[in-house]
Design a protein around this motif. Structure first.
Motif, short mmCIF file in Angstrom:
data_model
loop_
_atom_site.label_atom_id
_atom_site.label_comp_id
_atom_site.label_asym_id
_atom_site.label_seq_id
_atom_site.Cartn_x
_atom_site.Cartn_y
_atom_site.Cartn_z
N LYS A 309 0.87 -1.20 0.00
CA LYS A 309 0.00 0.00 0.00
C LYS A 309 0.89 1.23 0.00
N THR A 310 1.08 1.78 -1.18
CA THR A 310 1.94 2.94 -1.34
C THR A 310 1.10 4.20 -1.17
N SER A 311 1.63 5.14 -0.45
CA SER A 311 0.89 6.38 -0.23
C SER A 311 0.85 7.21 -1.50
N VAL A 312 -0.24 7.92 -1.70
CA VAL A 312 -0.29 8.86 -2.82
C VAL A 312 0.35 10.19 -2.41
N TYR A 313 0.73 10.30 -1.12
CA TYR A 313 1.35 11.53 -0.62
C TYR A 313 2.85 11.35 -0.41
N ASP A 314 3.59 12.43 -0.56
CA ASP A 314 5.04 12.37 -0.33
C ASP A 314 5.37 12.66 1.14
N LYS A 315 6.68 12.73 1.43
CA LYS A 315 7.14 12.98 2.80
C LYS A 315 6.58 14.27 3.38
N PHE A 316 6.16 15.18 2.50
CA PHE A 316 5.69 16.48 2.97
C PHE A 316 4.16 16.54 2.99
N GLY A 317 3.52 15.38 2.74
CA GLY A 317 2.06 15.33 2.80
C GLY A 317 1.36 15.85 1.55
N LYS A 318 2.14 16.02 0.48
CA LYS A 318 1.54 16.51 -0.77
C LYS A 318 1.43 15.36 -1.78
N PRO A 319 0.39 15.39 -2.64
CA PRO A 319 0.29 14.34 -3.67
C PRO A 319 1.58 14.27 -4.47
N ILE A 320 2.05 13.04 -4.73
CA ILE A 320 3.34 12.87 -5.40
C ILE A 320 3.19 13.14 -6.90
N LEU A 321 3.48 14.38 -7.29
CA LEU A 321 3.52 14.69 -8.72
C LEU A 321 4.60 15.71 -9.01
N THR A 322 5.13 15.63 -10.21
CA THR A 322 6.13 16.59 -10.65
C THR A 322 5.40 17.75 -11.30
N ALA A 323 5.65 18.95 -10.79
CA ALA A 323 4.98 20.14 -11.32
C ALA A 323 5.40 20.38 -12.76
N LEU A 324 4.45 20.82 -13.58
CA LEU A 324 4.79 21.12 -14.98
C LEU A 324 4.58 22.60 -15.26
N ASP A 325 4.58 23.40 -14.18
CA ASP A 325 4.40 24.83 -14.37
C ASP A 325 5.77 25.52 -14.37
#
Ligand SMILES: CSCC[C@H](NC=O)C(=O)O
Ligand SMILES: [Zn+2]
Ligand SMILES: [Zn+2]
Length: 422
Positions: A309-325
């Motif tokens: 069960k992998t978390s969808v959140y990272d170590k900082f509690g944010k959804p794990i995605l790379t920003a494209l902005d």
């Protein structure tokens, strides 16, 4: 040209090393990669976070070693194959002379990418290019079995910290059309086992609360959920990576007998396993509630357990995605570099399965999934996996352009230039 035939032979040589799980020949792969690095005068290091599972780390030092570095990652292992169902043996790397297709396990996933990085560096070196930023290449073991003894330990290591990585490239997927696919996130794997219990009884008796009946109610509910998610994809309103997928992996129930199963006994236990993939854009707590209340409710004598069960959140509690902005200059650089090399890029997507990129994104690093294979059927983990030699060669040119742009990127100069514009 003879140049390209040598390039193709090197690719085939790497493909011919049998690195299939569960017994990959990692030693031979590491020796091959280190010898390639020596030809290219790259620094090489073989790390063994777990004995017998080498990670080959190559380094092309930049002129400004204090700038954050570039990491080009690929895994050396491949999934097993059912040899007799292939038209050519999966480790022969057969090159079909009329089509130019190269058949091999790993031709798409992802020995192509690992060798393309090296070939791109060979071309850049031949052209006299010198990187400003240091470029690292990691060839990691065990991605296909979860990456725990490979990328996960690497991302956690002191060696990795000292590398001061600013951006990472990892694998993507082939695309049947002319647009390359590119990924900024991936779905989190949840491997769920649900168990039902109930009173045993005569096979001829109708009664409530048998283990089988309890499990079937769950399966029906899971199927309805699956169909609704799939409908969103079929209707075109969501991409594959934007919905929650659920697929049954196993069913286990029944009382064994010498000839199969006892037919007139209703079993007291039954279980089923599901591979669930959760996008970082989904609400994991609502899925957790659904599992506890509808898929495995204790009111129906059911229990559940996660095998993964992998978390969808990272170590900082944010959804794990790379920003494209604009906060991520590497994205704009990649887009421009591909365009410059005459490649076409599709809309950025969420990777439907898992890759090692998650271990790096989890630490807040930007990671982009990209395997330059356009006009190619998606055959990873399938029979007759192949890549066309011309697509492979085109992919090398994409990396020449990307590595050149990434390794020359001088944030300071860009920042000064944009301040001057104001
Ligand atoms: C959850 S670890 C398994 C990783 C594997 N990666 C590629 O297929 C996957 O099943 O997505
Ligand atoms: Zn892969
Ligand atoms: Zn794979």
């Amino acid at each position: 040209s003879s140049d390209s035939s040598i390039i193709i032979s090197r690719f085939r040589e790497y493909l011919q090393i049998n690195t299939a799980q569960p017994n990959p020949n990692y030693r031979e792969a590491a020796e091959f990669l280190v010898s390639q690095a020596n030809f290219l005068s790259l620094d090489s290091q073989v790390l063994e976070f777990v004995p017998g599972k080498p990670l080959v780390l190559l380094k092309w030092p930049g002129k400004s070693p204090s700038l954050p570095s570039i990491l080009l990652n690929s895994h050396t292992d491949v999934v097993p194959s059912e040899h007799h169902k292939w038209s050519h043996p999966p480790f022969e790397a057969h090159l079909d002379s009329s089509t130019g297709n190269i058949f091999a396990r790993g031709s798409q996933d992802m020995k192509c990418v690992g060798m393309q990085y090296l070939e791109a560096i060979r071309k850049l070196k031949a052209s006299g290019f010198q990187p400003l930023r240091t470029v690292y290449l990691s060839f990691v073991p065990d991605e296909e079995v979860g990456g725990h003894d490979g990328a996960e330990k690497f991302a956690d290591s002191e060696v990795f910290k000292k590398m001061n990585v600013g951006v990472l490239l990892d694998e993507g997927l082939a695309s049947p059309d002319e647009f390359y696919r590119v990924f900024y996130a991936e779905r989190a794997p949840w491997w769920l086992v649900i168990k039902a219990t109930g009173a045993p009884g005569h096979g001829a008796k109708l009664y409530d609360n048998s283990a089988m009946e309890n499990l079937l109610k769950s399966i029906e509910s899971i199927r309805r959920f699956r169909a609704a998610q799939f409908d969103l994809v079929k209707s075109g309103s969501r991409a594959e990576g934007q919905v929650i997928s659920v697929n049954m992996a196993f069913l286990k129930a029944g009382t064994p007998s010498p000839t199969g199963f006892v037919m007139n006994l209703q079993p007291s236990e039954a279980q089923a396993g599901f591979d669930i993939r959760v996008p970082p854009t989904a609400d994991p707590s609502s899925l957790e509630r659904r599992i506890a209340e509808e898929w495995a409710p204790s009111s129906r004598n059911m229990t559940f357990e996660f095998k993964q069960k992998t978390s969808v959140y990272d170590k900082f509690g944010k959804p794990i995605l790379t920003a494209l902005d604009s906060s991520n200059p590497w994205w704009a650089l990649l887009e421009a570099a591909i365009k410059k090399a005459n490649g076409k890029l599709g809309k950025p997507e969420i990777f439907p399965a898992s890759t090692d990129a998650r271990y790096f994104r989890d630490r807040g690093l930007p990671a982009i999934g990209f395997s330059p294979m356009a006009n190619t059927p998606i055959l990873l983990h399938d029979h007759n996996e192949f890549l066309n030699k011309d697509e492979y060669l085109k992919g090398i040119d994409m990396y020449v352009s990307i590595i050149e742009a990434y390794a020359s990127f001088d944030e300071q100069t860009r920042d000064e230039a944009s301040r001057a514009e104001l």
